[in-house]
Design an enzyme around this catalytic site. Structure first.
Site, short mmCIF file in Angstrom:
data_model
loop_
_atom_site.label_atom_id
_atom_site.label_comp_id
_atom_site.label_asym_id
_atom_site.label_seq_id
_atom_site.Cartn_x
_atom_site.Cartn_y
_atom_site.Cartn_z
N SER A 42 0.85 -1.19 0.00
CA SER A 42 0.00 0.00 0.00
C SER A 42 0.88 1.24 0.00
O SER A 42 2.03 1.20 0.46
CB SER A 42 -0.90 0.01 1.24
OG SER A 42 -1.58 1.25 1.38
N TYR B 166 -1.48 -1.10 10.57
CA TYR B 166 -1.70 -1.37 9.14
C TYR B 166 -0.54 -0.80 8.32
O TYR B 166 0.05 -1.49 7.48
CB TYR B 166 -3.02 -0.77 8.67
CG TYR B 166 -3.27 -1.01 7.20
CD1 TYR B 166 -3.76 -2.23 6.75
CD2 TYR B 166 -2.99 -0.02 6.25
CE1 TYR B 166 -3.96 -2.47 5.39
CE2 TYR B 166 -3.19 -0.25 4.90
CZ TYR B 166 -3.67 -1.47 4.49
OH TYR B 166 -3.87 -1.71 3.14
#
Length: 258
Positions: free
Chosen positions: A137, A149
């Site tokens: 990401s 995350y």
């Protein structure tokens, strides 16, 4: 000649489904891994009918050690492509989220990527060819709106770049895909409110898949789809980290996710 095989985790929606459809059209048979057996079977039936692919369905939760082990065992038998796409984020704050949820997030986003890649590489190296695509990401390249995350995706990027150095000249390619915001079920599943996010920041699944496949064929290790995200990540490397963190807090609201 037997068709090449691609194993894809998390293929029942979003980018995983996009890659499954693309590889099927490109002449691959598929091994699809996800928790939702009904959605897996539905997608498998579509791909068999539409692309003539043979599709093996492996229901499993990659947060579970036994299920990860079963997928790893399948990979040791040999595949030409591994797409480590499964991953998830969560809403809420790190300090108030149950630790078991945070651990599951790392098990899927980090441990599964490491274990499945470790299982897949020996057969690829023996064949002198293969592709591992790890879905990371933009949050792994810039300070994100959450902690665990973003950290998990930063691990995926670093892991992939290190492997790329080690695999140079072997015929096996490894790539880290770093998308920004993509129109998928990801944020809704995580319970993350994306209202107010600028429209120019959103990408479409088909565009991400198409750009990714083109960059894989060029041998790019870190793949960042979309001109807007190429500009953001380049800018993020040129300014001090404290400035980037401030911008993250202002633009991304900086809280409300782990």
């Amino acid at each position: 000649m037997p068709r090449p095989v691609a194993l894809i985790t998390g293929p029942t929606s979003g980018l995983g489904e996009g890659f499954a459809r693309r590889y099927a059209v490109d002449g691959f048979d598929l091994v699809l891994v996800a928790r939702d057996k009904d959605r897996l079977e539905c997608l498998a039936a579509e791909l068999r009918d539409e692309a003539g692919a043979q599709v093996e369905v492996v229901p499993g939760d990659l947060a579970d050690a036994d299920d990860r082990g079963a997928v790893a065992e399948r990979l040791r038998a040999g595949v030409q492509v591994l797409v480590n796409n499964a991953g998830f984020g969560t809403s809420g704050e790190f300090w108030s989220t149950e630790f078991e949820v945070l651990q599951s997030q790392l098990d899927v986003n980090v441990t599964a990527v490491m274990q499945l890649t470790h299982a897949a590489l020996p057969a690829m190296l023996a064949a002198g060819s293969g592709t591992v695509l790890n879905v990371a990401s933009v949050a792994g390249l810039l300070p994100g709106r959450g902690s665990t995350y973003s950290a998990s995706k930063a691990w995926v990027v670093s892991f992939t770049e290190g492997l790329a150095n080690g695999l140079a000249g072997t015929g096996v390619g490894v790539h880290a895909l770093c998308p920004g915001f993509v129109h998928t079920e990801f944020h809704a599943r995580a319970g993350i409110d994306m209202a107010g996010t600028a429209s120019f920041l959103w990408l479409e699944v088909d565009d991400v898949v198409r750009e990714t496949m083109a960059d894989v064929s060029k041998g790019k290790v870190v793949i960042i789809p979309g001109l807007q995200y190429k500009a953001l990540t380049t800018g993020g490397r040129m300014v001090p980290r404290n400035v980037v963190r401030t911008l993250t807090r202002v633009v991304g609201k900086g809280r409300g996710r782990t």
